[in-house]
Design a protein around this motif. Structure first.
Motif, PDB file in Angstrom:
ATOM      1  N   TYR A  16      -2.726 -41.996 -52.526  1.00  0.00           N
ATOM      2  CA  TYR A  16      -2.746 -40.741 -53.270  1.00  0.00           C
ATOM      3  C   TYR A  16      -1.375 -40.388 -53.854  1.00  0.00           C
ATOM      4  O   TYR A  16      -1.181 -39.304 -54.371  1.00  0.00           O
ATOM      5  N   THR A  19      -0.807 -39.539 -58.072  1.00  0.00           N
ATOM      6  CA  THR A  19      -1.533 -38.474 -58.751  1.00  0.00           C
ATOM      7  C   THR A  19      -0.676 -37.869 -59.852  1.00  0.00           C
ATOM      8  O   THR A  19       0.546 -38.022 -59.862  1.00  0.00           O
ATOM      9  N   HIS A  61      -7.317 -28.904 -55.375  1.00  0.00           N
ATOM     10  CA  HIS A  61      -6.942 -30.320 -55.414  1.00  0.00           C
ATOM     11  C   HIS A  61      -5.473 -30.528 -55.043  1.00  0.00           C
ATOM     12  O   HIS A  61      -5.133 -31.512 -54.384  1.00  0.00           O
ATOM     13  N   ARG A  62      -4.607 -29.620 -55.442  1.00  0.00           N
ATOM     14  CA  ARG A  62      -3.189 -29.741 -55.057  1.00  0.00           C
ATOM     15  C   ARG A  62      -3.043 -29.623 -53.549  1.00  0.00           C
ATOM     16  O   ARG A  62      -2.269 -30.362 -52.928  1.00  0.00           O
ATOM     17  N   HIS A  65      -4.341 -32.824 -52.063  1.00  0.00           N
ATOM     18  CA  HIS A  65      -3.362 -33.893 -52.260  1.00  0.00           C
ATOM     19  C   HIS A  65      -2.223 -33.794 -51.259  1.00  0.00           C
ATOM     20  O   HIS A  65      -1.811 -34.805 -50.661  1.00  0.00           O
ATOM     21  N   LEU A  68      -3.566 -35.083 -48.060  1.00  0.00           N
ATOM     22  CA  LEU A  68      -3.872 -36.517 -48.116  1.00  0.00           C
ATOM     23  C   LEU A  68      -2.618 -37.379 -48.031  1.00  0.00           C
ATOM     24  O   LEU A  68      -2.624 -38.411 -47.353  1.00  0.00           O
ATOM     25  N   ALA A  91     -10.967 -34.202 -59.966  1.00  0.00           N
ATOM     26  CA  ALA A  91     -10.205 -35.032 -59.026  1.00  0.00           C
ATOM     27  C   ALA A  91      -9.830 -36.359 -59.684  1.00  0.00           C
ATOM     28  O   ALA A  91      -8.679 -36.805 -59.584  1.00  0.00           O
ATOM     29  N   TYR A  94      -6.943 -36.021 -62.100  1.00  0.00           N
ATOM     30  CA  TYR A  94      -5.639 -35.823 -61.471  1.00  0.00           C
ATOM     31  C   TYR A  94      -5.166 -37.061 -60.701  1.00  0.00           C
ATOM     32  O   TYR A  94      -4.083 -37.044 -60.126  1.00  0.00           O
ATOM     33  N   LEU A  96      -6.979 -38.431 -58.155  1.00  0.00           N
ATOM     34  CA  LEU A  96      -7.562 -38.405 -56.809  1.00  0.00           C
ATOM     35  C   LEU A  96      -8.937 -39.085 -56.826  1.00  0.00           C
ATOM     36  O   LEU A  96      -9.905 -38.569 -56.285  1.00  0.00           O
ATOM     37  N   SER A  97      -9.006 -40.248 -57.464  1.00  0.00           N
ATOM     38  CA  SER A  97     -10.300 -40.917 -57.642  1.00  0.00           C
ATOM     39  C   SER A  97     -10.837 -41.539 -56.359  1.00  0.00           C
ATOM     40  O   SER A  97     -12.028 -41.838 -56.275  1.00  0.00           O
ATOM     41  N   HIS A  99     -12.253 -40.761 -53.639  1.00  0.00           N
ATOM     42  CA  HIS A  99     -12.979 -39.742 -52.870  1.00  0.00           C
ATOM     43  C   HIS A  99     -14.456 -40.104 -52.843  1.00  0.00           C
ATOM     44  O   HIS A  99     -14.945 -40.801 -53.721  1.00  0.00           O
ATOM     45  N   TYR A 115     -11.083 -38.331 -48.375  1.00  0.00           N
ATOM     46  CA  TYR A 115     -11.321 -37.146 -49.210  1.00  0.00           C
ATOM     47  C   TYR A 115     -12.786 -37.120 -49.607  1.00  0.00           C
ATOM     48  O   TYR A 115     -13.293 -38.073 -50.190  1.00  0.00           O
TER      49      TYR A 115
END
Length: 163
Positions: A16, A19, A61-62, A65, A68, A91, A94, A96-97, A99, A115
């Protein structure tokens, strides 16, 4: 696609670190810092209230992250399919794929991901919560029984997002 396909896509441990978030707006930066301060003061469950369009999903999401990259597990709980798909797409945008989606018959089901973007209805029906250190509840004002009864029992930190 199936869970097998997801495992092939994510054979390595998720990373992660790469990002790419847009710069936080002043409200988002202030809210994120207020959450951090709240946790430092021992507040496990907190709520962010802001109008529609203020960037609550971005902030969620922040927060995810931040957890994570510290090796924590995160669940982002949504109460309807459109929000699940929107949150997943955001996600991805940003970075964060890596997940999984907890929703009946979703092609992106991946139980081994740290995630998860999860359907409140699926969790309620199955009685299953993925392991989590942080739970982010979108549309927290809905006060769904599935999460209001679970939160007092979990050690996970919980952040509600609400308009």
């Amino acid at each position: 696609m199936s869970a097998i396909m997801n495992r092939r896509l994510f054979d390595d441990a998720p990373n992660y670190a790469s990002t790419c978030f847009p710069e936080a707006r002043p409200f988002q930066q202030a809210a994120h810092e207020a959450l951090r301060q709240g946790f430092r003061e021992g507040h496990k469950n907190q709520l962010i209230m802001a109008p529609t369009g203020a960037g609550k999903t971005y902030l969620g999401h922040r927060i995810a992250h931040e957890a994570l990259i510290k090796g924590k597990k995160v669940v982002f709980l949504c109460d309807r399919t459109t929000l699940i798909n929107q949150t997943s797409k955001t996600a991805d945008n940003y970075g964060l794929s890596a997940h999984g989606i907890v929703q009946a018959n979703h092609w992106r089901r991946a139980v081994d991901m740290p995630y998860h973007i999860a359907s409140a209805q699926t969790i309620a029906k199955r009685g299953f919560w993925p392991d989590a250190d942080v739970i982010i509840v979108d549309e927290a004002h809905t006060q769904l029984k599935v999460w209001t009864e679970f939160l007092p029992k979990t050690k996970a930190a919980c952040i509600g997002l609400s308009a």
